[in-house]
Design a protein around this motif. Structure first.
Motif, PDB file in Angstrom:
ATOM      1  N   THR A 174       0.839  -1.189   0.000  1.00  0.00           N
ATOM      2  CA  THR A 174       0.000   0.000   0.000  1.00  0.00           C
ATOM      3  C   THR A 174       0.879   1.245   0.000  1.00  0.00           C
ATOM      4  O   THR A 174       1.829   1.344   0.765  1.00  0.00           O
ATOM      5  CB  THR A 174      -0.908   0.004   1.244  1.00  0.00           C
ATOM      6  OG1 THR A 174      -1.673  -1.205   1.250  1.00  0.00           O
ATOM      7  CG2 THR A 174      -1.845   1.192   1.224  1.00  0.00           C
ATOM      8  N   GLY A 175       0.580   2.147  -0.898  1.00  0.00           N
ATOM      9  CA  GLY A 175       1.348   3.386  -0.996  1.00  0.00           C
ATOM     10  C   GLY A 175       2.528   3.311  -1.946  1.00  0.00           C
ATOM     11  O   GLY A 175       3.105   4.328  -2.281  1.00  0.00           O
ATOM     12  N   GLU A 176       2.901   2.097  -2.375  1.00  0.00           N
ATOM     13  CA  GLU A 176       3.995   1.971  -3.333  1.00  0.00           C
ATOM     14  C   GLU A 176       3.432   2.035  -4.747  1.00  0.00           C
ATOM     15  O   GLU A 176       2.325   1.566  -5.005  1.00  0.00           O
ATOM     16  CB  GLU A 176       4.723   0.636  -3.145  1.00  0.00           C
ATOM     17  CG  GLU A 176       5.586   0.588  -1.911  1.00  0.00           C
ATOM     18  CD  GLU A 176       6.417  -0.682  -1.843  1.00  0.00           C
ATOM     19  OE1 GLU A 176       6.590  -1.360  -2.873  1.00  0.00           O
ATOM     20  OE2 GLU A 176       6.887  -0.992  -0.744  1.00  0.00           O
ATOM     21  N   PRO A 177       4.200   2.590  -5.681  1.00  0.00           N
ATOM     22  CA  PRO A 177       3.707   2.654  -7.056  1.00  0.00           C
ATOM     23  C   PRO A 177       3.595   1.260  -7.661  1.00  0.00           C
ATOM     24  O   PRO A 177       4.373   0.374  -7.335  1.00  0.00           O
ATOM     25  CB  PRO A 177       4.771   3.485  -7.784  1.00  0.00           C
ATOM     26  CG  PRO A 177       5.992   3.358  -6.957  1.00  0.00           C
ATOM     27  CD  PRO A 177       5.526   3.158  -5.531  1.00  0.00           C
TER      28      PRO A 177
END
Length: 106
Positions: free
Chosen positions: A37-40
């Protein structure tokens, strides 16, 4: 034991985690997780742990061809115990098919 790390551009994110193959003589297993979550979700991060040293270039070529055809994003962990390039291709295709099947079922 050798650990190789690669990154490839990728756009497709699997619907769920994937596990194919086994760690056994002449075989390998592949674990694929979605980006955290939050990573591209625009790349595939691949870590290969292999019992066979000196095949960096072959791993690079095989993986590059795969991700050109099937750009599955996420964290890939490949645990190799002497698999041939043919077995590596088979397991990669199985992981790609499993990811497609879970996406279609969602």
């Amino acid at each position: 034991m050798q650990t190789l790390n690669y990154r490839f551009p990728a756009q497709q994110i699997p619907a769920e985690a994937i596990h194919v193959g086994v760690v056994a003589s002449g075989d390998l297993e592949i674990l694929l997780e979605q980006p955290a979550t939050g990573e591209p979700g625009d790349c595939a991060t691949v870590r290969v742990r292999t019992s066979v040293d000196g095949f960096d270039t072959i791993w690079q070529d095989v993986l590059e061809r795969f991700f050109t055809r099937i750009p599955l994003a996420g964290y890939w962990e490949i645990n190799d115990f002497g698999a041939t390039p043919g077995v590596v291709n088979l397991r990669l295709r199985q992981a790609g098919e499993a990811a497609s099947a879970t996406a279609a079922a969602s």
